[in-house]
Design a protein around this motif. Sequence first.
Motif, PDB file in Angstrom:
ATOM      1  N   VAL A 148       0.799  -1.174  -0.121  1.00 50.20           N
ATOM      2  CA  VAL A 148      -0.013  -0.026  -0.015  1.00 50.20           C
ATOM      3  C   VAL A 148       0.854   1.042   0.108  1.00 50.20           C
ATOM      4  N   GLY A 149       0.443   2.093  -0.928  1.00 55.36           N
ATOM      5  CA  GLY A 149       1.248   3.298  -0.997  1.00 55.36           C
ATOM      6  C   GLY A 149       2.406   3.261  -1.937  1.00 55.36           C
ATOM      7  N   LYS A 150       2.666   2.322  -2.370  1.00 52.87           N
ATOM      8  CA  LYS A 150       3.770   2.126  -3.337  1.00 52.87           C
ATOM      9  C   LYS A 150       3.626   2.252  -4.602  1.00 52.87           C
ATOM     10  N   ASN A 151       4.458   2.998  -5.249  1.00 51.07           N
ATOM     11  CA  ASN A 151       4.202   3.325  -6.812  1.00 51.07           C
ATOM     12  C   ASN A 151       4.949   2.785  -7.711  1.00 51.07           C
ATOM     13  N   GLY A 152       5.310   1.646  -7.464  1.00 50.88           N
ATOM     14  CA  GLY A 152       6.100   0.871  -8.625  1.00 50.88           C
ATOM     15  C   GLY A 152       7.620   0.992  -8.661  1.00 50.88           C
ATOM     16  N   ASP A 153       8.291   0.069  -9.410  1.00 44.54           N
ATOM     17  CA  ASP A 153       9.616   0.273  -9.469  1.00 44.54           C
ATOM     18  C   ASP A 153       9.963   0.833 -10.791  1.00 44.54           C
ATOM     19  N   LEU A 154      11.001   1.860 -10.674  1.00 40.82           N
ATOM     20  CA  LEU A 154      11.586   2.348 -11.835  1.00 40.82           C
ATOM     21  C   LEU A 154      13.152   2.044 -11.677  1.00 40.82           C
ATOM     22  N   PHE A 155      13.398   1.245 -12.806  1.00 39.93           N
ATOM     23  CA  PHE A 155      14.967   1.026 -12.524  1.00 39.93           C
ATOM     24  C   PHE A 155      15.920   2.115 -12.914  1.00 39.93           C
ATOM     25  N   PRO A 156      17.183   2.345 -12.278  1.00 38.59           N
ATOM     26  CA  PRO A 156      17.978   3.264 -12.576  1.00 38.59           C
ATOM     27  C   PRO A 156      18.097   3.442 -13.889  1.00 38.59           C
ATOM     28  N   GLU A 157      18.213   4.613 -14.765  1.00 43.80           N
ATOM     29  CA  GLU A 157      18.826   4.572 -16.027  1.00 43.80           C
ATOM     30  C   GLU A 157      19.919   3.441 -16.560  1.00 43.80           C
ATOM     31  N   GLY A 158      20.015   2.512 -17.563  1.00 43.19           N
ATOM     32  CA  GLY A 158      20.824   1.950 -17.854  1.00 43.19           C
ATOM     33  C   GLY A 158      20.783   0.566 -17.042  1.00 43.19           C
ATOM     34  N   SER A 159      19.880   0.276 -16.374  1.00 41.61           N
ATOM     35  CA  SER A 159      19.594  -1.073 -15.600  1.00 41.61           C
ATOM     36  C   SER A 159      18.234  -1.464 -15.963  1.00 41.61           C
ATOM     37  N   GLY A 160      18.182  -2.731 -15.824  1.00 43.96           N
ATOM     38  CA  GLY A 160      16.872  -3.386 -15.993  1.00 43.96           C
ATOM     39  C   GLY A 160      16.661  -4.898 -16.028  1.00 43.96           C
ATOM     40  N   ARG A 161      15.621  -5.340 -16.181  1.00 45.81           N
ATOM     41  CA  ARG A 161      15.345  -6.840 -15.998  1.00 45.81           C
ATOM     42  C   ARG A 161      15.136  -7.424 -17.037  1.00 45.81           C
TER      43      ARG A 161
END
Length: 432
Positions: free
Chosen positions: A214-227
């Motif tokens: 609750v209250g969390k807005n999702g994950d944005l990976f730092p630029e240049g990193s990803g899954r």
Amino acid sequence: MLKTLRLVPIVVAIAASASAQSVTFTKDVAPILQRSCQSCHRPGQMAPMSLLTYQDVRPWARAIKQRVMDRTMPPWGIDPHIGLQSFKNDPTLREDEVEKLVKWVDAGAPMGTAADMPKAREFDDSDRWHIGKPDIIVTSPKHVVPAEASDWWGSYYVNTGLTEDRYIKAIESKPGNTAVVHHLLTYAVDAEMGDSNGDDSNGDAGEFLNEFAVGKNGDLFPEGSGRLLKAGSKIKFDFHYHSVGKEMTDQSQLGIVLYPKGYAPKHVVYSKQLGQPTEPLDIPGGSTYVRSDGYTRFNKPGKLTAFQPHMHTRGKRQCIELIYPDNKTEQINCADWSFNWHIVAVYSDDVAPIYPAGTVLHVISWHDNSANKANPDARNWVGSGQRTIDEMGFAWITWYDLTDEEYKTEFDARKATGAKRTTNTAPGLQPQ
Ligand code: HEC
């Protein structure tokens, strides 16, 4: 006579200073509740009671005092006295805030002046994606939560429809019905997995993607990193549903923003179950502290970005440490465990542990099978297994690999700042 007269002004002075410092709901308590509690404690959300108004809160004053003093509210789990203490998502109240709440309850929970009441907090439109427009939206099957039933832990598997390997830039889980979704964790699993819809197992290997809290807005990976999301993979929705006295239906969603086709980020972020117990768990009925240990070696240098303990109902506490190639050991964190809460602790960028190649992650778990613990049956022996009534003790670790060069650069940079960000006293690789 003279004595009494002399006393009078002193008494008045004390009374005056006490009233100047008195703690009231409208002035002191409401701002804390707005920021730290109301995301869950308001109508239509998962918590059992609303903490919006003075009338809502007053009957819960003593329970609030207890839950903030024993630090079970807001839910978090990380031991504040051991290891790293800088996270991106730590909801813990500050010491002075806890003191304020306790003082207020001890003073009889006074309301104070209406004029001091802060404007009601406005809550975000829950239909909105905070990560921007997703390229893929995966939807879980409809699940009916009966009006009254025991909690339901289980998984659903849904195809992504992805036909080529792509990298995830941002990801967000969105429950359909926040009153009944206690937690939702999402994983990417291989195409052949997941014929067991509705099974209560948590243990299928998979890549942990994202957690709804609750209250969390999702994950944005730092630029240049990803899954990496592999072609043909499925999404595993791992739910904990909780009945609320009224039949409710949930259908949740996972939104994914992808990097452009053909783009490969410099750092690929992994989340895996690490440090599985080296021996099968052997937890006698009635036992209080049974320890298990697991080890995983990192063959490349890297940066550990998040930690989530994973245990079942007998889980009590978990600690992780890093054993460096020179055999120095550094305690990273300890967390108290409750099966009600699966919380991912995300390290702040400047303290996220970095380690050289050959470092071993050591996961230490303690299991409690005594009658004091909320426990399905303290008389039963418990061993390792997939079912909720079996036990587990591994950590979900999120990390990315570094080159030797990158590791050295970051190590030197941290050393240069000289900041001490850990409670550890032993010299380790976190700058002291
Ligand atoms: C992430 C959601 C969440 C947040 C944030 C949260 N709570 Fe809770 N709270 C719950 C849930 C769910 C329960 C019921 C389950 C439990 O007791 O763990 C609960 C239970 C409680 C209880 C016990 C109620 C009872 O039946 O005895 C108290 C008191 C409480 N919360 C106070 C607070 C206060 C004060 C804060 C802020 C400082 C807070 N909570 C923040 C979700 C939350």
